[in-house]
Scaffold this motif. Sequence first.
Motif, mmCIF file in Angstrom:
data_model
loop_
_atom_site.group_PDB
_atom_site.id
_atom_site.type_symbol
_atom_site.label_atom_id
_atom_site.label_comp_id
_atom_site.label_asym_id
_atom_site.label_seq_id
_atom_site.Cartn_x
_atom_site.Cartn_y
_atom_site.Cartn_z
ATOM 1 N N MET A 1 -53.235 57.303 0.576
ATOM 2 C CA MET A 1 -52.875 56.943 1.817
ATOM 3 C C MET A 1 -53.798 55.878 2.209
ATOM 4 S SD MET A 1 -50.550 57.460 3.638
ATOM 5 C CE MET A 1 -49.566 59.170 3.748
ATOM 6 N N LEU A 2 -55.021 55.871 1.843
ATOM 7 C CA LEU A 2 -55.997 54.945 2.419
ATOM 8 C C LEU A 2 -55.875 53.538 1.846
ATOM 9 C CD1 LEU A 2 -58.625 54.617 4.195
ATOM 10 C CD2 LEU A 2 -60.215 54.963 2.291
ATOM 11 N N LEU A 3 -55.304 53.578 0.383
ATOM 12 C CA LEU A 3 -55.074 52.434 -0.302
ATOM 13 C C LEU A 3 -53.898 51.559 0.443
ATOM 14 C CD1 LEU A 3 -55.108 51.970 -3.949
ATOM 15 C CD2 LEU A 3 -53.104 51.165 -2.742
ATOM 16 N N LEU A 4 -52.872 52.340 0.599
ATOM 17 C CA LEU A 4 -51.646 51.982 1.553
ATOM 18 C C LEU A 4 -51.921 51.027 2.764
ATOM 19 C CD1 LEU A 4 -48.642 54.320 0.901
ATOM 20 C CD2 LEU A 4 -49.413 52.414 -0.560
ATOM 21 N N ARG A 5 -53.035 51.979 3.446
ATOM 22 C CA ARG A 5 -53.426 51.404 4.847
ATOM 23 C C ARG A 5 -54.231 50.177 4.538
ATOM 24 N NH1 ARG A 5 -54.880 56.149 8.962
ATOM 25 N NH2 ARG A 5 -52.858 57.391 8.613
ATOM 26 N N ALA A 6 -55.042 50.178 3.532
ATOM 27 C CA ALA A 6 -55.983 48.926 3.050
ATOM 28 C C ALA A 6 -55.045 47.577 3.015
ATOM 29 C CB ALA A 6 -56.885 49.079 2.096
ATOM 30 N N PHE A 7 -53.986 47.881 2.012
ATOM 31 C CA PHE A 7 -53.138 46.712 1.699
ATOM 32 C C PHE A 7 -52.644 46.199 2.699
ATOM 33 C CE2 PHE A 7 -53.116 46.671 -3.061
ATOM 34 C CZ PHE A 7 -54.481 46.913 -3.194
ATOM 35 N N GLY A 8 -51.817 47.153 3.744
ATOM 36 C CA GLY A 8 -51.330 46.795 5.015
ATOM 37 C C GLY A 8 -52.428 45.826 5.751
ATOM 38 N N ARG A 9 -53.725 46.382 5.892
ATOM 39 C CA ARG A 9 -54.759 45.472 6.732
ATOM 40 C C ARG A 9 -54.877 44.080 5.906
ATOM 41 N NH1 ARG A 9 -58.167 47.523 10.321
ATOM 42 N NH2 ARG A 9 -57.953 49.617 9.706
ATOM 43 N N ALA A 10 -55.012 44.241 4.571
ATOM 44 C CA ALA A 10 -55.354 42.941 3.770
ATOM 45 C C ALA A 10 -54.248 42.057 4.175
ATOM 46 C CB ALA A 10 -55.318 43.391 2.530
ATOM 47 N N GLU A 11 -52.943 42.330 4.378
ATOM 48 C CA GLU A 11 -51.931 41.446 4.514
ATOM 49 C C GLU A 11 -52.088 40.925 5.902
ATOM 50 O OE1 GLU A 11 -48.146 43.249 3.534
ATOM 51 O OE2 GLU A 11 -49.286 43.127 1.431
ATOM 52 N N ARG A 12 -52.217 41.781 6.951
ATOM 53 C CA ARG A 12 -52.723 41.129 8.191
ATOM 54 C C ARG A 12 -53.816 40.429 8.614
ATOM 55 N NH1 ARG A 12 -51.781 46.489 9.314
ATOM 56 N NH2 ARG A 12 -53.997 47.025 9.863
ATOM 57 N N VAL A 13 -54.947 40.537 7.601
ATOM 58 C CA VAL A 13 -55.987 39.768 7.766
ATOM 59 C C VAL A 13 -55.711 38.476 7.118
ATOM 60 C CG1 VAL A 13 -58.356 39.496 6.585
ATOM 61 C CG2 VAL A 13 -57.751 41.746 7.643
ATOM 62 N N HIS A 14 -54.874 38.518 6.105
ATOM 63 C CA HIS A 14 -54.565 37.263 5.333
ATOM 64 C C HIS A 14 -53.613 36.382 6.306
ATOM 65 C CE1 HIS A 14 -52.079 34.610 2.505
ATOM 66 N NE2 HIS A 14 -53.331 34.217 2.479
ATOM 67 N N GLY A 15 -52.968 37.009 7.250
ATOM 68 C CA GLY A 15 -52.058 36.328 7.956
ATOM 69 C C GLY A 15 -52.867 35.630 9.159
ATOM 70 N N ALA A 16 -54.071 36.466 9.550
ATOM 71 C CA ALA A 16 -54.882 36.017 10.743
ATOM 72 C C ALA A 16 -55.609 34.870 10.148
ATOM 73 C CB ALA A 16 -55.724 37.088 11.167
ATOM 74 N N MET A 17 -56.199 34.797 8.696
ATOM 75 C CA MET A 17 -56.740 33.636 8.211
ATOM 76 C C MET A 17 -56.061 32.481 8.065
ATOM 77 S SD MET A 17 -58.591 35.990 5.083
ATOM 78 C CE MET A 17 -59.283 34.806 4.149
ATOM 79 N N LEU A 18 -54.812 32.647 7.768
ATOM 80 C CA LEU A 18 -53.800 31.507 7.760
ATOM 81 C C LEU A 18 -53.557 30.885 9.342
ATOM 82 C CD1 LEU A 18 -50.920 32.682 5.337
ATOM 83 C CD2 LEU A 18 -53.137 31.002 4.903
ATOM 84 N N ALA A 19 -53.564 31.934 10.186
ATOM 85 C CA ALA A 19 -53.410 31.364 11.474
ATOM 86 C C ALA A 19 -54.692 30.615 11.743
ATOM 87 C CB ALA A 19 -53.230 32.372 12.130
#
Lengths: 232, 320
Positions: free
Chosen positions: A184-202
């Motif tokens: 479950m932590l892995l799924l949440r971490a990957f969701g977070r990674a995607e959000r972080v990547h979006g923020a980095m791109l922004a």
Amino acid sequence: MAGYWDRYGRGATVCHRWPIEAKLGVVTAITVVALLIPVEHWPLFGVLLAVVFVGHSLARIPLAYLMRRLAFFLPLVLMLGATIPAAEGFSGGWETMWLIVFRSVVTFLALVWLVSVAPFDLLLATLNRYRCPPVLTATMACMYRYVYVLWDELGRMQTARRARTFKRLPRWRQWYEGAQLIGMLLLRAFGRAERVHGAMLARGFAGRVRFFDTRLLREVGRESGGDDDDAG
Amino acid sequence: MHVPDGLLSVPVCAATGAASTAAVGYSVRRLRDRLADRTIPMIGMMAALVFAGQMVNFPLVGISGHLLGGVLCAAVLGPWAGCLAMTIVLVVQCLLFGDGGLLALGANVLHMAVIGVWGGYAVYRFLLGSDAGPRRMLMAAMIASWLSVMAAAAAFCLEFRLSHPAGAFDYRNVFSLIVAFHSLIGIGEAVITGLLVRFLYRHRPDLLYGPVAEGGSSGGVRRVVAAGLVAALAIAAFLSPFASSLPDGLEAAAERTGMARLERSPAWSVFSDYELPAIGWQPASVAAAGIIGVVSVVVLALLMSRTLSGWKSDREGLAA
């Protein structure tokens, strides 16, 4: 483990003011010397240990903190070292075991000193300056940023689980639940990674991560009389 | 497990350091053109996850184990990014936790990030074949975990043997202990990895299938060779206690030419004294460790894949 790892990294003692390269060199030298000292010259280990302790006290690292770190470290090393006498039927090999334990303790304390006088981000910035591949330093910085977040998340999930579990589970069930927690932590971490990547791109990320010396920030903070909170 | 400073000699540390620097460098090069992608946050997050995941205890009788994460990283991120994630975990464990020594870092990276991830990935993909069902995936992940732990143990035995002179230790006993211990660790790692793969398959099968689709069919031969190497190393782990009592090639040559009489140290005779009484239990215990390991990993994988049968609809539902 309470607190962050390099919690004493932002002091203002003599040791903290040294250039990082010198600290890295000293710790590597101590490690190599500890590995090269043969058993016959065992008093040298005492000397080395004393040097490391002087370093710790110069850096004003509390003894209680050192003891706590050692309490986590020593059992593992003792267990590992004990395989040597165990392999000889406990009739010999004790000398080797103590040699291994001593060497490990000296190098461990030297490493603790290094981390306590050189905060992790500065270490990364230095590595970057010496042309360590940016993928490595950038991912390490990213990991350092988020590992505490994930730990907190794991702690919350464990608390929630305990709150819903009213009896002690059988052992196989604990394995199942443990794996489910990590998954479950892995799924949440990957969701977070995607959000972080979006923020980095922004913010205009195009494949290059920049590092800067956070000590400069602290200097600025001090000059302008602002409070020095960036250490957290 | 993490090798602390003090077990391996400085030359061996240097050699393993060079080997793992080369391997990690190669992984970095393979990733260089994908930097702008979400590679950096993904690797960083995966490394943080392995860290956090190692805090979760899996209780055994008396002791408790934890996730190592090599095959998990490989299955989710692929070999190159997975290798980097594990390397970062090991570097941070060494620098901030003192888990594993500074000079032994090369050896630790070699065991867990190179053999553990590259080797684990090779075995995983080899066993997976072209059309992987969930059962096969579970089996592949569990067997790959166990084999890569055993291969790492073999690598450690070799490094340890190279670090010390011939008579310094009773290698046969030391290696037997190491192999038996790692066989147990390997079973634990296989079960945890299997449970995690099962969980991921149920909830986000795309995470597991992503790198597989990306890898395509290129590098098939290399993968077979790598998988073979890992399997050979794992077998070597079980043979090492027996091989260690044979003299090296060099020593054998010296013995034949009569040189050995000149330089035989007293330690050597101590060594042969120790060897004799213990000869009975080692072959049996090492063979038992091997057999128990293979049988239990396969049986557990079969048992766990049994429970997967109802999940096909789940995946199709997600895909639709």
